[in-house]
Scaffold this active site. Structure first.
Site, short mmCIF file in Angstrom:
data_model
loop_
_atom_site.label_atom_id
_atom_site.label_comp_id
_atom_site.label_asym_id
_atom_site.label_seq_id
_atom_site.Cartn_x
_atom_site.Cartn_y
_atom_site.Cartn_z
CD GLU A 186 -1.65 -6.32 3.24
OE1 GLU A 186 -1.19 -5.29 2.72
OE2 GLU A 186 -2.85 -6.42 3.54
CE LYS B 127 -5.73 4.91 5.33
NZ LYS B 127 -4.52 4.14 5.08
CG ASP C 135 0.92 -4.18 5.91
OD1 ASP C 135 0.83 -3.28 5.06
OD2 ASP C 135 0.48 -5.33 5.73
N GLY D 210 0.83 -1.20 0.00
CA GLY D 210 0.00 0.00 0.00
C GLY D 210 0.86 1.25 0.00
C1 5RP Z 1 -3.29 -3.62 1.31
C2 5RP Z 1 -3.57 -3.04 2.64
C3 5RP Z 1 -3.02 -1.68 2.90
O1 5RP Z 1 -2.18 -1.75 4.00
C4 5RP Z 1 -4.15 -0.77 3.19
O2 5RP Z 1 -5.02 -0.80 2.06
C5 5RP Z 1 -3.68 0.66 3.43
O3 5RP Z 1 -3.17 1.19 2.25
P1 5RP Z 1 -2.64 2.69 2.16
O4 5RP Z 1 -1.42 2.76 3.00
O5 5RP Z 1 -2.38 2.88 0.69
O6 5RP Z 1 -3.75 3.58 2.66
O7 5RP Z 1 -4.18 -3.62 3.48
O8 5RP Z 1 -3.95 -4.86 1.16
#
Ligand code: 5RP
Length: 234
Positions: free
Chosen positions: A105, A123, A83, A29
């Site tokens: 993941e 988030k 992550d 991501g």
């Molecule tokens: C990918 C994920 C990502 O960690 C999640 O979507 C967050 O993404 P971003 O950092 O682009 O907002 O779970 O499967």
């Protein structure tokens, strides 16, 4: 500070946890991308680590950045995975899978002694569910699995919610790195994530879902005014 600058600030904070010789899991991501970018700069300056990517996209980025990669077959236990997340609450429960990498993941996070989430403050939620919950399904028997999914969700109090098979911009089904499809479930408010998780995993065609429960140990959340840490060591 822009969302992107906040993501980079959270990634930079997580980088301070990295020590020479560590076995790392690399997330997927836009936020994880900042972490891989910053890690590549440390590697170029001499840091020795070995890493397992959680997607082909992250693999390509890490390889291009000169990061040494391994696999969970060669290295089944990792020290730290960093992550992003689509949502997190103050108990460090997560929704992930917006980028479609949730299965790898979750496997990588579960193989790690510690999973740390990096995110901007958009988030952070009081209750998970505003972000549609990704459920990864096997394409075989898709209609039957979708029917079972509807029944299971109704049994959990989510009657008649919108279930959308994820698509690519050209209208074809989005296919995960593992060859599966994703159904995004518009649940709005998941009051009992643990019960929902158990119920979803009873459906044979469901490969995995995006609720990450009991996996994340710490989060760095970048806000307008600075960095917030959530977790036992905060
Ligand atoms: C990918 C994920 C990502 O960690 C999640 O979507 C967050 O993404 P971003 O950092 O682009 O907002 O779970 O499967």
């Amino acid at each position: 500070m822009s969302h992107d600058a906040r993501k980079r600030a959270a990634a930079a904070a997580a980088l301070t946890l990295v020590e020479p010789g560590m076995r790392l899991g690399l997330g997927t991501g836009s936020t994880a991308r900042h972490f891989v970018d910053l890690l590549a700069a440390r590697v170029a300056a001499g840091l020795a680590v070995i890493c397992v990517p959680t997607s082909e996209a992250t693999r390509a980025q890490a390889e291009a950045g000169g990061i040494t990669l391994t696999t969970l077959d060669e290295t089944p236990e990792l020290d730290l995975t960093v992550d992003g997340a689509d949502e997190l609450d103050d108990e460090l429960r997560l929704i992930k899978g917006g980028g479609g990498a949730l299965l790898r993941e979750k496997i990588v996070a579960a193989a790690s002694r510690r999973m740390v989430v990096i995110a901007d403050d958009s988030k952070l939620v009081d209750c998970l569910g505003r972000f549609p919950l990704p459920v990864e399904v096997n394409p075989f028997g898709y209609r039957a699995t979708l029917h079972a999914l509807k029944q299971t969700l109704a049994g959990q109090g989510f009657d008649g919610v919108a279930l959308t098979r994820r698509q690519k911009p050209d209208g074809a089904a989005f296919v995960t790195d593992g060859g599966h499809w994703i159904v995004d479930c518009a649940l709005q408010r998941i009051a009992a994530p643990e019960a929902l998780s158990r119920a979803l995993l009873q459906i044979p065609g469901v490969v995995e879902h995006g609720l990450f429960l009991g996996l994340c140990r710490k989060a760095y959340v970048a806000t307008e005014t600075g960095l917030a840490e959530i977790g036992p060591n905060a």
